[in-house]
Design an enzyme around this catalytic site. Structure first.
Site, mmCIF file in Angstrom:
data_model
loop_
_atom_site.group_PDB
_atom_site.id
_atom_site.type_symbol
_atom_site.label_atom_id
_atom_site.label_comp_id
_atom_site.label_asym_id
_atom_site.label_seq_id
_atom_site.Cartn_x
_atom_site.Cartn_y
_atom_site.Cartn_z
ATOM 1 N N TYR A 1 0.961 -1.175 -0.184
ATOM 2 C CA TYR A 1 0.065 -0.140 0.072
ATOM 3 C C TYR A 1 0.991 1.658 0.141
ATOM 4 O O TYR A 1 1.062 2.074 -0.914
ATOM 5 C CB TYR A 1 -0.904 0.054 1.222
ATOM 6 C CG TYR A 1 -1.586 1.445 1.694
ATOM 7 C CD1 TYR A 1 -2.568 2.079 0.474
ATOM 8 C CD2 TYR A 1 -1.575 1.596 2.970
ATOM 9 C CE1 TYR A 1 -2.941 3.112 1.056
ATOM 10 C CE2 TYR A 1 -2.225 3.096 3.392
ATOM 11 C CZ TYR A 1 -3.081 3.801 2.291
ATOM 12 O OH TYR A 1 -4.032 4.647 2.611
ATOM 13 N N LEU B 1 5.460 -10.618 -2.404
ATOM 14 C CA LEU B 1 4.178 -10.210 -2.766
ATOM 15 C C LEU B 1 2.681 -10.829 -1.664
ATOM 16 O O LEU B 1 2.604 -11.880 -1.886
ATOM 17 C CB LEU B 1 4.037 -11.331 -4.095
ATOM 18 C CG LEU B 1 4.444 -10.033 -5.131
ATOM 19 C CD1 LEU B 1 4.491 -11.092 -6.454
ATOM 20 C CD2 LEU B 1 4.191 -8.730 -5.009
ATOM 21 N N SER B 2 3.754 -10.894 -0.055
ATOM 22 C CA SER B 2 2.551 -12.047 0.672
ATOM 23 C C SER B 2 1.816 -10.807 0.792
ATOM 24 O O SER B 2 0.594 -11.047 1.156
ATOM 25 C CB SER B 2 3.902 -11.904 2.025
ATOM 26 O OG SER B 2 3.916 -10.900 2.731
ATOM 27 N N THR B 3 1.536 -9.706 1.073
ATOM 28 C CA THR B 3 0.692 -8.839 1.302
ATOM 29 C C THR B 3 0.745 -7.448 -0.206
ATOM 30 O O THR B 3 -0.232 -7.082 -0.126
ATOM 31 C CB THR B 3 1.479 -7.875 2.367
ATOM 32 O OG1 THR B 3 2.083 -7.366 2.578
ATOM 33 C CG2 THR B 3 0.791 -8.190 3.595
ATOM 34 N N GLY B 4 1.798 -7.440 -0.789
ATOM 35 C CA GLY B 4 1.555 -6.912 -1.937
ATOM 36 C C GLY B 4 0.880 -6.838 -2.941
ATOM 37 O O GLY B 4 0.686 -8.394 -3.289
ATOM 38 N N SER C 1 8.070 4.329 12.066
ATOM 39 C CA SER C 1 6.640 4.495 12.715
ATOM 40 C C SER C 1 7.096 5.027 14.352
ATOM 41 O O SER C 1 7.803 5.242 15.257
ATOM 42 C CB SER C 1 6.432 2.870 13.034
ATOM 43 O OG SER C 1 5.229 3.126 13.828
ATOM 44 N N TYR D 1 6.310 -5.018 17.756
ATOM 45 C CA TYR D 1 6.242 -3.902 16.378
ATOM 46 C C TYR D 1 7.318 -3.017 16.221
ATOM 47 O O TYR D 1 8.023 -2.601 15.770
ATOM 48 C CB TYR D 1 4.810 -4.074 16.021
ATOM 49 C CG TYR D 1 5.502 -3.099 14.063
ATOM 50 C CD1 TYR D 1 5.645 -3.013 13.337
ATOM 51 C CD2 TYR D 1 4.505 -2.003 15.175
ATOM 52 C CE1 TYR D 1 5.839 -2.403 12.607
ATOM 53 C CE2 TYR D 1 4.319 -0.805 13.956
ATOM 54 C CZ TYR D 1 5.132 -1.090 12.420
ATOM 55 O OH TYR D 1 5.198 -0.306 11.900
ATOM 56 N N LYS E 1 10.850 -1.750 15.204
ATOM 57 C CA LYS E 1 11.059 -0.845 14.384
ATOM 58 C C LYS E 1 11.881 0.043 14.957
ATOM 59 O O LYS E 1 13.401 0.770 14.290
ATOM 60 C CB LYS E 1 9.884 0.104 13.956
ATOM 61 C CG LYS E 1 8.926 0.008 13.377
ATOM 62 C CD LYS E 1 9.399 -0.537 11.923
ATOM 63 C CE LYS E 1 8.882 -1.088 10.474
ATOM 64 N NZ LYS E 1 9.298 -0.671 9.165
ATOM 65 N N PHE F 1 3.565 8.690 11.490
ATOM 66 C CA PHE F 1 1.658 8.616 11.874
ATOM 67 C C PHE F 1 1.241 7.974 11.381
ATOM 68 O O PHE F 1 1.544 6.404 10.897
ATOM 69 C CB PHE F 1 1.907 9.935 12.810
ATOM 70 C CG PHE F 1 3.298 10.097 13.905
ATOM 71 C CD1 PHE F 1 2.221 10.339 14.924
ATOM 72 C CD2 PHE F 1 4.339 10.427 13.388
ATOM 73 C CE1 PHE F 1 2.800 10.904 15.902
ATOM 74 C CE2 PHE F 1 4.750 10.983 14.407
ATOM 75 C CZ PHE F 1 4.506 10.908 15.842
ATOM 76 N N ASN F 2 -0.348 8.219 11.493
ATOM 77 C CA ASN F 2 -1.432 6.928 11.341
ATOM 78 C C ASN F 2 -1.342 7.553 9.303
ATOM 79 O O ASN F 2 -2.255 8.256 9.026
ATOM 80 C CB ASN F 2 -2.678 7.557 11.862
ATOM 81 C CG ASN F 2 -2.469 6.861 13.356
ATOM 82 O OD1 ASN F 2 -1.241 7.678 14.239
ATOM 83 N ND2 ASN F 2 -2.935 6.008 14.069
ATOM 84 N N GLY G 1 -3.821 -0.992 25.912
ATOM 85 C CA GLY G 1 -2.215 -0.147 25.164
ATOM 86 C C GLY G 1 -2.630 0.936 24.726
ATOM 87 O O GLY G 1 -1.981 1.048 23.657
#
Length: 331
Positions: A11, A33-36, A117, A147, A151, A175-176, A291
């Site tokens: 994405y 390409l696992s998520t791409g 991140s 995660y 990073k 950020f988001n 959290g």
């Protein structure tokens, strides 16, 4: 000068590819390409299918395409999954980065942009009335998930390798991220808040807000949302910074990529309802998620001062472009 974009079919990665190609910058993409999604890339974009864990493939790719700079986005990125599978996350995100940097150093590549991140900050503390002030690059880094740990460890590794091997580096703390430059490049995942809202509204259900008793103006969590096209432009600006004569000597820079403006989850839900044409689907409040910080908003000053970067697009553009893409995926 050719840039290798790892994770370039993802994405964010596909937006980075489009931004760099739009500026006349040659690129080659490495993605397992696992998520791409390969179709996010133009037919004339070289795509090498494989992992950053594959050192021989990296060596071959760097040499064949005469790569002079790397933008590294390939990583596992779901916070919840990282708690359940920390070994996988450390292998993919830290060991994978190690292998890539070894190949980069051996090939004599001297420019490296790392996808980091805001998760490195964890739960910001302090501020007025218990609500944290803007998060600066000097704010304490206390990640609360594997995660976020990977990073932060990645930043350490990038900077250390840069100093040891004469590689100029930039680490971008996102950020988001939201929105789409084109509907075809929309986020296909459902783990982020805007696609989650879309899913519920499409089923005729009210969006869910996790907690409304935080020390914020409307009681819901506040976040800094940045349009993915702005984020892609930040990568282009970082690449140009490293290519400038002044950046020819080894050096490192770590900057936030955000807007400096906070948006509450309630405000976001109302904007989503408005854009989708369902203002009657008012948000439903459920229990807090463990959290979740009350407020995480970037200080965007350093990116402006050092890179000349400022995010341009507002929340309305993020939500409307994401909705257009979502409808393309769900006709």
């Amino acid at each position: 000068m050719t840039w290798l974009i790892t994770g370039g079919a993802g994405y964010i990665g596909a937006h980075v590819v489009e931004a760099m190609r739009g500026a006349g910058q040659p690129v080659v993409v490495l993605d397992d390409l696992s998520t791409g999604v390969a179709t996010r890339l133009g037919a004339d974009v070289p795509l090498v299918t494989g992992s950053v864990l594959d050192r021989p493939l990296l060596d071959e790719t760097l040499e064949r395409h005469a790569v002079t700079g790397v933008v590294h986005l390939a990583a596992k990125k779901q916070v919840g999954d990282s708690v359940a599978e920390p070994l996988l996350y450390y292998r993919e995100n830290v060991h994978g980065l190690t292998v890539l940097l070894q190949a980069v150093a051996a090939a004599g590549v001297r420019r490296f942009v790392f996808s980091s991140s805001a998760a490195v900050y964890g739960t910001p503390e302090g501020g007025t009335g218990g609500v944290p002030d803007l998060v600066t690059e000097q704010s304490p880094c206390r990640p609360v998930s594997p995660y976020g740990e990977t990073k932060l460890a990645g930043e350490w590794l990038v900077r250390a390798a840069g100093r040891a091997h004469g590689i100029a580096t930039v680490c971008l703390r996102y950020f988001n991220v939201a929105g789409a430059a084109r509907p075809e490049l929309v986020d296909t995942g459902a783990a982020n808040v805007i696609p989650m809202f879309f899913e519920r509204i499409a089923r005729g259900e009210r969006p869910e807000i996790f907690g409304d008793d935080y020390p914020t103006p409307d009681g819901t969590c506040v976040r800094d949302y940045v349009h993915v096209a702005d984020l892609a432009r930040a990568h282009l600006v970082a690449a140009r910074h490293l290519a400038a004569p002044a950046a020819g000597a080894p050096g490192d820079l770590t900057v936030n990529v955000g807007t400096g403006r906070g948006v509450s989850v309630r405000e976001l839900a109302e904007r989503v309802a408005e854009v989708t044409g369902h203002p009657e689907l008012t948000p439903r409040v459920t229990a807090r998620r463990q959290g979740d910080p009350a407020r995480v908003v970037a200080s965007a000053d350093l990116a402006r001062e050092r890179l000349g970067f400022t995010a341009r697009r507002d929340l309305g553009e993020m939500v409307s472009s994401a909705w257009e893409g979502w409808r393309l995926l769900h006709p």
